[in-house]
Design a protein around this motif. Structure first.
Motif, mmCIF file in Angstrom:
data_model
loop_
_atom_site.group_PDB
_atom_site.id
_atom_site.type_symbol
_atom_site.label_atom_id
_atom_site.label_comp_id
_atom_site.label_asym_id
_atom_site.label_seq_id
_atom_site.Cartn_x
_atom_site.Cartn_y
_atom_site.Cartn_z
ATOM 1 N N GLU A 88 -9.677 -8.119 -4.349
ATOM 2 C CA GLU A 88 -8.474 -7.563 -4.965
ATOM 3 C C GLU A 88 -7.351 -7.378 -3.946
ATOM 4 N N THR A 89 -7.676 -7.158 -2.678
ATOM 5 C CA THR A 89 -6.669 -6.964 -1.640
ATOM 6 C C THR A 89 -6.009 -8.290 -1.295
ATOM 7 N N LYS A 90 -4.681 -8.277 -1.214
ATOM 8 C CA LYS A 90 -3.925 -9.507 -0.950
ATOM 9 C C LYS A 90 -3.011 -9.384 0.268
ATOM 10 N N TYR A 141 -2.194 -5.809 -4.151
ATOM 11 C CA TYR A 141 -3.422 -5.595 -4.919
ATOM 12 C C TYR A 141 -3.307 -6.394 -6.210
ATOM 13 N N GLN A 142 -4.351 -7.132 -6.535
ATOM 14 C CA GLN A 142 -4.284 -7.979 -7.725
ATOM 15 C C GLN A 142 -5.701 -8.267 -8.217
ATOM 16 N N ILE A 143 -5.865 -8.143 -9.518
ATOM 17 C CA ILE A 143 -7.151 -8.508 -10.093
ATOM 18 C C ILE A 143 -7.286 -10.020 -10.018
ATOM 19 N N PRO A 144 -8.316 -10.549 -9.354
ATOM 20 C CA PRO A 144 -8.452 -11.991 -9.208
ATOM 21 C C PRO A 144 -8.492 -12.691 -10.572
ATOM 22 N N LEU A 159 -10.890 -5.116 -15.074
ATOM 23 C CA LEU A 159 -11.113 -3.768 -14.568
ATOM 24 C C LEU A 159 -12.098 -3.054 -15.485
ATOM 25 N N ASP A 198 -14.863 0.733 -12.219
ATOM 26 C CA ASP A 198 -13.703 0.821 -11.325
ATOM 27 C C ASP A 198 -12.955 2.131 -11.526
ATOM 28 N N SER A 226 -9.188 3.646 -3.597
ATOM 29 C CA SER A 226 -8.733 2.604 -4.519
ATOM 30 C C SER A 226 -7.219 2.450 -4.441
#
Length: 914
Positions: A220-222, A451-454, A460, A536, A776
């Protein structure tokens, strides 16, 4: 023809250079210096050209020096063993007085230990690993800065753009690992965490790098910080572009190991870096630097005709300044008395044990450390055994070039321009407006969220469970689709908050099975699921408690906080015989009576001192007059001006008090019809009353802490149970009060408005919130969205939907108790009345005693004049002075004189006071 000249010059250059190095003219002392570089690397080639130019420039300026350093350049071939072998060879066969290099931190560690043994200074302008410490390597000097100097700059960038998580990507070497502890600490100071560390071996193949990149894509971390050598970084970024990680939504930050060589990168590598940010040491511009750059470019092309063109970097400037520092120190120390002492060792000893020790090594080391000058790289000061670099430039790679977006200094933090600001700042202070606009990966001008949901990942996972109060959360399963659905106040607030996030957040509900009674134990287990990474986030009527914060982070509360009581109310209108006494508090009644008496006494004394015949007489009559003065102002009875002032102020006080009393009594008789049966927890404790709570709630422990006997604490399961117990009362097996959290109480009162009210809150609590896993990155965004929801009309509409319109219930809201008027409410009027009465009495007393003293003096003066002179004139004057109508006969009789004097004094006193 031009090519032929270059070839000839290339062939002659090594010969002339060797002759210049080996020639020892008469009177010149040679100072041997070893240079160990990786001559096949970009940095090694740049540094070699800079070193050769530094030799020429130094001795052109200092032609009269009697010492001259002779360089012995060796190639480490990027191998630590080869570098160590070359260092031993230089120490054994050439007795070098100093070693410049080696290029890598891993090589510098071993060679610096050799320096400790031989007392030979080792100066490196490329080894930046913070573990190279002068405490354990006293002969090691770093002619550069260590990598930890740039971590605060990187942390400031992360804070400026609001990123909460960062993934460091570094090579698996001493150079790569050395920065990580410092980077972790710096990021921790700006509330950013590292969820994962990506370690790339130097021997990693393209396929291995690609697999690691795919792993990073699923996270999730970009936001990524890359700390690698330029060779490995070139391969890595090309692969990152191929797999799509240089697209919109990603953020890349490069350390100075890559950024310092940005101008020498291949165009294909530079293009793959488009959108990345870089940190590099800032070199101030100067005419000398421009001239040297032109000379360096020409020399590099001559020395490396078959290599692609490279640009002068900071490593070349540090190499240039290092030669100047060593040459100047050699001239100061001299070389006439330098000797190398052989240690006493056995015949079969190793070569390390046979290394000779330099006698001038310590002197040379101190000369290098004391040497300060302004070089091409800026201020060159090695007094702390390394350069002190406090200014960094932040660049943004765009296409095949780069642009400057700002600077970072230890004094001012991030700023768009490098200036000497005197404003008080902190290391990490800065905002997006303090930097020039950035073109991010994917040619986007929108700051990545970090932050991004792949896309390929799961949604989530939102944990839900049915509450003991379905109005807050109720979970149902769709029997056809199998989808979990949730409704309720807590669910509506969450869904509204997600809608207000600045990015899309796909989610799905996952049911957590409990006893459905909302017990504390169930909710503790429910919250613990986020710690176990099963969910989550978990939502519902979850109280934010200290023990739960140990394994989860909570958003801001979305409900009111606190624990209060629900108690029955009774109609108290016109049922109290002594209700006329209630508008005023006991202290107010006492104060009014005291001032009532005091004012009457003051007016009575004022009139008495003024010889008002109306106030003279027996004590009962005087008391009646005093009470009369306190209530009425009768002009015929009151004669003095001071008395009337006191009475006017007192009457104003009575008017205000009377009107306030009337208004309060009216309110008690008409408006306040209902009174709570209990207004304080202490009343319940003293009376030994029963209290109720929701079964399974932590409120039971709170009641025990407050001192309630366990037999007096009754558990109930539903609002109907609460209603029945409160209706019966404590004496009939029910309860006198229900202790519960404020949101639940408001829900109860919405359905049982008549006959009950809320008292309190009696205890502080944090309210309801949503729980997320520790650290988070969603925490801040969801909390802001909740604040946006609860601060508007949306929350009011949600509460009306699930709880009802509480404005229709007059009993809802905390009861604060009696509305009596207290002494404090009228403190100002009491002070004004008291000051007026007291000051008037003091003034009257002063006037009285003054006139009495004056009259006595005049009488004695007239009596003393005939005795002194004995003349008839005096007798005549004496008689004229006695204006009381006294006769000559009286003047001649001593006994009657005294009586006459008393009578005259009394008459004069009455006349004067009137």
């Amino acid at each position: 023809m031009d090519i032929l000249h270059r070839v000839i010059l290339l062939l002659l250059l090594p010969i002339s250079f060797a002759i210049a190095q080996n020639a020892s003219t008469e009177g010149v002392q040679e100072f041997h210096v070893g240079v160990i570089l990786d001559l096949g690397s970009m940095v090694g080639k740049i540094a070699r050209t800079s070193i050769s130019l530094a030799m020429e420039d130094f001795y052109d300026v200092h032609q009269n020096y009697s010492t001259k350093i002779v360089l012995h350049i060796r190639d480490s071939m990027s191998d630590d063993v080869q570098a160590a072998s070359e260092a031993i060879n230089l120490l054994e066969n050439y007795n070098v007085d100093a070693i410049i290099g080696p290029q890598k931190s891993s090589q510098a560690i071993f060679i610096s230990k050799l320096g400790n043994i031989t007392h030979v200074p080792v100066i490196s302008f490329t080894a930046t690993n913070p573990s190279l410490s002068s405490r354990i390597l006293p002969y090691f000097v770093r002619a550069t800065t260590n990598d930890s100097a740039q971590v605060n700059c990187i942390a400031s960038i992360v804070k400026t753009y609001g990123w909460r998580e960062v993934v460091p990507i570094y090579e698996d070497t001493d150079y790569g690992r050395g920065i990580i502890p410092y980077l972790v600490d710096a990021l921790h100071e700006v509330d950013a965490r590292i969820p994962y560390r990506s370690v790339i071996p130097l021997s990693a193949t393209s396929e291995e790098i690609t697999l690691e990149l795919y792993k990073l894509m699923t996270m999730e971390t970009k936001v990524f910080v890359v700390h690698m050598s330029v060779t490995l970084a070139s391969i890595f970024f090309i692969k990152a572009k191929e797999v799509g990680m240089m697209n919109k939504g990603h953020a890349w930050i490069m350390t100075d190991g890559v950024t310092n060589l940005i101008d020498s990168l291949d165009p294909s590598v530079l293009e793959s870096l488009s959108g990345a940010l870089g940190v590099e040491f800032y070199v101030p511009k100067s005419r000398e630097l421009d001239d040297f750059t032109m000379r360096w470019n020409r020399r590099f092309q001559i020395e490396n005709p078959t290599d692609p063109p490279l640009r002068l970097s900071i490593f070349g400037l540090w190499g240039y300044d290092t030669i100047w520092a060593v040459a100047q120190a050699a001239a100061e120390v001299g070389h006439a008395n330098n000797t190398f002492q052989k240690p006493g060792v056995e015949r079969n000893s190793t070569s390390l044990e046979t290394l000779e020790t330099s006698s001038d090594g310590p002197k040379l080391l101190q000369a290098i450390l004391k040497n300060k000058f302004r070089g091409l790289s800026g201020n060159f000061n090695l007094s702390n055994r390394q350069l002190q670099i406090l200014r960094f430039r932040i660049i943004n790679v765009v296409g095949n070039g780069w642009r400057e977006i700002g600077f970072w200094t230890a004094e001012n933090g991030i700023s768009r321009q490098l200036n000497k600001s005197t404003r008080p700042t902190t290391t990490h202070l800065g905002s997006v407006h303090d930097l020039n606009p950035v073109i991010w990966p994917g040619e986007s001008i929108e700051v990545p969220r970090g932050y991004q949901i792949p896309v390929s990942g799961k949604k989530l996972q939102v944990g839900v469970c049915t509450s003991g109060y379905p109005e807050f959360v109720k979970v149902e399963k769709d029997h056809f689709t199998g989808e979990t659905k949730a409704i309720g106040l807590s669910v509506d607030v969450f869904e509204e908050a997600v809608k207000r996030l600045p990015y899309a957040l796909p989610y799905e509900y996952v049911q957590f099975n409990t006893k459905n009674d909302g017990s504390t134990e169930d909710y503790n287990d429910f919250v613990y699921q986020v710690y176990l990474k099963i969910y989550d986030i978990v939502i519902g009527d979850i109280t934010i408690r200290y023990n739960r914060t140990l394994y989860a982070d909570f958003t801001l509360p979305y409900t009111e906080s606190g624990i209060a009581m629900v108690v029955p109310v009774r109609d108290s209108r016109n049922k109290n015989t002594w209700i006329f006494l209630k508008p005023l508090a006991p202290g107010m009644w006492f104060g009014s009576i005291v001032f009532f008496i005091y004012t009457g006494v003051v007016v009575l004394l004022l009139e008495f001192l003024g010889n008002n015949e109306n106030v003279r007489g027996p004590i009962p009559r005087q008391l009646g007059i005093m009470i009369f003065f306190s209530i009425f102002e009768e002009k015929e009875l009151v004669q003095r001006f001071l008395s009337r002032i006191v009475l006017i102020i007192w009457l104003v006080f009575l008017m205000v008090l009377t009107s306030s009393y009337t208004a309060n009594l009216t309110s008690m008789l008409t408006v306040q019809q209902l009174q709570p049966t209990v207004t304080d927890v202490q009343e319940l404790l003293k009376g030994g009353e029963n209290v109720g709570y929701h079964r399974g709630s932590y409120v039971k422990g709170l009641l025990e802490e407050l001192g309630f006997d366990r037999s007096k604490i009754k558990p109930y399961d539903s609002p109907d149970d609460f209603h029945n117990a409160l209706s019966r009362g404590s004496n009939n097996g029910g309860i006198a009060a229900l202790v519960h959290e404020v949101p639940y109480i408001k829900l109860f009162l919405a359905n049982h408005c008549k006959g009950y009210t809320m008292v309190g809150p009696i205890y502080k609590a944090a309210g309801f919130g949503y729980a997320l896993s520790k650290g988070s990155p969603l925490l801040g965004d969801i909390s802001k969205a909740i604040l946006n929801v609860t601060g508007g009309d949306t929350m009011i509409q949600i509460q009306k939907t699930w709880i009802g319109d509480q404005n229709n219930c007059q009993n809802v809201g905390p009861v604060t108790g009696s509305g009596r008027l207290t002494f404090a409410n009228f403190r100002g009027l009491f002070i004004l009345t008291g000051v007026a009465s007291t000051s008037s009495l003091l003034i009257a007393l002063v006037i009285f005693f003054y006139k009495k003293k004056k009259s006595t003096e005049n009488t004695l003066d007239h009596l003393n004049r005939p005795e002194d002179s004995g003349t008839g004139d005096e007798s005549s004057e004496y008689q004229e002075g006695n204006q009381g109508g006294r006769t000559e006969e009286n003047a001649q009789l001593p006994g009657r004189v005294e009586n006459g004097l008393e009578e005259q004094t009394s008459l004069e006193l009455v006349s004067d006071t009137e």
